[in-house]
Design an enzyme around this catalytic site. Structure first.
Site, short mmCIF file in Angstrom:
data_model
loop_
_atom_site.label_atom_id
_atom_site.label_comp_id
_atom_site.label_asym_id
_atom_site.label_seq_id
_atom_site.Cartn_x
_atom_site.Cartn_y
_atom_site.Cartn_z
N ASP A 143 0.01 -7.65 1.22
CA ASP A 143 0.43 -6.26 1.40
C ASP A 143 1.95 -6.14 1.44
OD1 ASP A 143 0.10 -3.53 1.64
OD2 ASP A 143 -0.06 -3.58 3.83
N HIS A 158 0.81 -1.22 0.00
CA HIS A 158 0.00 0.00 0.00
C HIS A 158 0.85 1.27 0.00
CE1 HIS A 158 0.39 -0.27 4.54
NE2 HIS A 158 0.55 1.03 4.36
N SER A 196 4.78 2.66 7.98
CA SER A 196 4.37 1.52 7.15
C SER A 196 5.48 1.12 6.21
CB SER A 196 3.12 1.89 6.34
OG SER A 196 2.01 2.07 7.18
#
Length: 701
Positions: free
Chosen positions: A476, A444, A553
């Site tokens: 992911d 992402h 992230s």
């Protein structure tokens, strides 16, 4: 002499280790695997996992799969019942007749005991729970404790955490005043459980009770004890006394079976609680003196996996004496010697330890009698050198930071009116896994609009254009590469052996601030994707209280050995963040070498979570105005700038309850709509306390 091979398995509820030794005791093959508790898995699945590990270890050792090893010892969690142990051995042999010539099954305590004390002794387990087992030289076995948290677990991490919480409640209620100030312990409890009041703790004790998470508080209490907090020291002293009571009970049985021998009784100390030995020691010594233990106790730590003890048992099962180097298997960290005058005499790390005066936390445990004693004690306390001694987080950062990168996705077709620079669509973090420029991150972070540019900034400040090589939206995960050689790399560890309560460091670049560090502990190692509402993910996540923000992230979750054990993925709410286990990442990296080119699919531009009852409960706790009739939907966690979702008006925190008039109950429903429904998507959302509709046109990506 002909070659001989003996295998041993250390099997827990969450992970297992297997070793194969040759006839001289040298390890020639290893394998890791998932949990092997047959009560949780069933004998069929347990047998399958054991055989898979045996095959992997044989390949590692260069042993043909059709060549049985001479004997296999299985020391597994839950293997206390002889009948079920026999059933497991039979099933393993039925599924693979070439597995081993003989199979021996015993409990995990036996594995630890025979690793550290093969000729008889005691194993004293103090992890999340507690347990003790004595084996005399003539083969008799006696147990003490181990009845679980409802009936025991005295001295274990859950027991310690429970006692600390209970001390706060009892003191506040006036039921039992605390012997020491409670302020610092309450601060740690409040932070660990994200509780502002005592009432906020009730869900953790009832509806959302998680024993491992509750026990994780103990690691933080241990740090308080090291820092001198009297109440934490008092609780750990109580735990030490409880563990010593196990040892005293079994020592009485050992004393009558030793036939006058003067040799010390070896006590194999297993479990995370023993890492706080300095805090436990005063209570241990006081209890042993009070119980008048009459034999010398030699406390040892294991330096190898208890799979070695299982291999030793396997050899013993076929009447072969497997050589072993005791100094390589374990180390003595304390020797208790009883004294005829009732004093406690011991040796700690080779130095004489007479009574309680030499025990690091003794003063805090017995408590101060007067203000004068407080002043006197404070005058001799030295804090010099504590920064160097306890800066373990800084050491991890120093080793790991050079491989962490900042990733920025820019749209070259659009420019900022003021600066003239390309518009930033999204940003995140990553880390270098190969010195030739291969970088690992979240999907992402890099999945965005076509024609976007990936900019990578290294720790030295240099900027490079990256090229996305592989993306797996299901897990992911993504890889990208920059045209630079000889880069520092992050060492990849293993997520199979991490433990709740273990310290970890989350690294990344939140808000474009490179190499930002947060620290915390592992809250859970096995948080299933279904439990989080992530339908179709088919994986488990690492839950941690180390803060993971948007910019973190894709960055690494690092253990205290400086190894990446996960990839920072998402934060649900304060204190609840999740990381993708590194073992999944290794599989992704291996598959990416032979993966077919990706296919086009409709792109929305959000990261989301399905609403489970647990997440709904947390959301309602933080937003009392949220409509009470919401019982399904997906929570929008992040919206990528410039994406179709962003342009359509979707915002982080929105709850999508239906699309094109059909209810949305999970992330899988949204994926299905993206694959099958053409054109625009009409979404009914809840934002705060209001309901509204947004229309989004997905793009082909």
């Amino acid at each position: 002499m002909n070659k001989m091979y003996f295998g041993g398995v250390e099997g827990g509820a969450t992970h297992s280790n297997l070793v194969i030794c040759n006839e001289s005791g040298k390890v020639v093959g290893k394998a890791r695997g998932p949990g092997t508790n047959h009560w949780a898995l069933g004998i069929e699945e347990c047998a399958k996992r054991i055989i898979d590990m045996v095959h992997a270890a044989k390949e590692d050792a260069g042993i043909p799969l059709d060549q049985p090893i001479d004997s296999l010892g299985l020391t597994l969690s839950g293997c206390e019942q002889e009948s079920s142990n026999a059933d497991l051995a039979v099933r393993v042999r039925e599924k693979d007749g070439a597995c081993a010539g003989a199979i021996y099954v015993a409990s995990d305590t036996a594995g630890s005991l025979f690793t550290g004390a093969p000729n008889g002794g005691m194993v004293l387990i103090a992890g999340t729970g507690s347990n003790a087992l004595l084996r005399t030289p003539d083969g008799q076995q006696y147990g003490c404790g181990g009845w679980g948290y409802l009936l025991g677990d005295e001295g274990g991490a859950y027991w310690i955490a429970h006692r600390a919480v209970k001390a706060i409640f009892d003191d506040e209620d006036g039921l039992l005043p605390s012997p020491h100030p409670t302020v610092r312990v309450w601060e740690v409890i409040s932070e660990h459980f994200k509780a502002e009041t005592r009432a906020d703790l009730l869900p953790h004790a009832y509806k959302h009770f998680d024993k491992s998470h509750f026990a994780g508080l103990t690691a933080k209490l241990s740090k308080l004890a090291e820092q001198g907090d009297a109440l934490s020291q008092h609780v750990f002293a109580g735990a030490g006394a409880a563990l010593a009571a196990h040892a005293a009970a079994l020592a009485e049985r050992a004393h009558g079976a030793r036939n006058g021998t003067s040799a010390a009784l070896r006590v194999v100390c297993v479990g995370s609680v023993w890492n706080s030995w300095d805090a436990l020691r005063p209570g241990v010594l006081k209890q042993l003196a009070a119980r008048r233990v009459k034999i010398e106790l030699e406390l040892v730590r294991l330096k190898v996996s208890s799979a070695m003890g299982a291999a030793w048992l396997a050899a013993k099962h076929v009447n072969y004496s497997l050589p072993r180097d005791d100094s390589a298997f374990c180390e003595v960290f304390y020797t208790y010697r009883p004294d005829v005058n009732g004093k406690v005499n011991g040796t700690h790390n080779g130095k004489l330890d007479n009574g309680l005066q030499g025990c690091g936390f003794a003063t805090g445990i017995v408590g101060y009698v007067s203000a004068k004693e407080k002043v006197s004690a404070a005058s001799v306390i030295s804090l010099s050198g504590r920064r160097d001694k306890y800066n373990f987080i800084a050491d991890v950062v120093a080793v790991s930071a050079p491989s962490v990168v900042y990733i920025e996705i820019k749209d070259d077709r659009r420019r900022d009116i003021v600066t003239g620079q390309s518009i930033t669509l999204s940003n995140g973090s990553g880390f270098i896994v190969k010195e030739d420029g291969l970088i690992l991150t979240n999907a992402h972070v890099v999945v965005n609009k076509p024609n976007a540019t990936v900019n990578v900034r290294l720790m030295d400040g240099s900027n490079h254009t990256g090229f996305v090589e592989d993306v797996d939206l299901k897990s992911d995960l993504a890889t990208l590469r920059i045209p630079v050689k000889n880069l520092p790399t992050m060492k990849l560890g293993s997520s199979a052996d991490i433990k709740p309560g273990e310290w970890v460091v989350a690294m990344g670049s939140p808000l474009a601030l490179s190499n930002t560090v947060t620290a915390g502990v592992i809250s859970s190692t096995q948080r299933a994707s279904e439990e989080l509402g992530l339908i179709g993910k088919d994986m488990v996540y690492i839950q941690t209280d180390a803060p993971i923000t948007f910019g973190n992230s894709g960055g690494p979750l690092v253990n205290l050995d400086g190894e990446a054990i996960g990839i920072n993925s998402m934060k649900v709410t304060s204190g609840i963040s999740f990381a993708i286990p590194i073992d999944y990442v290794k599989e992704f990296l291996a598959k990416s070498k032979t993966k077919s080119p990706p296919v086009s699919r409709r792109y929305l531009g959000i990261t989301m979570l399905s609403l489970t009852p647990n997440i709904l409960f947390e959301l309602r706790m933080r937003n009392p105005e949220m409509p009470s009739d919401i019982d399904h939907g997906i929570l929008v966690w992040k919206v990528i700038i410039g994406s179709p979702a962003y342009n359509g008006g979707l915002q982080p925190g929105d709850i999508v309850t239906s699309i094109n008039g059909s209810p949305v109950r999970s992330a899988g429903d949204l994926y299905s709509v993206l694959e099958t429904a053409p054109g625009k998507l009409s979404m009914l959302i809840v934002r705060g306390k209001t309901r509204t509709t947004v229309t989004i046109t997905p793009e082909i990506h």
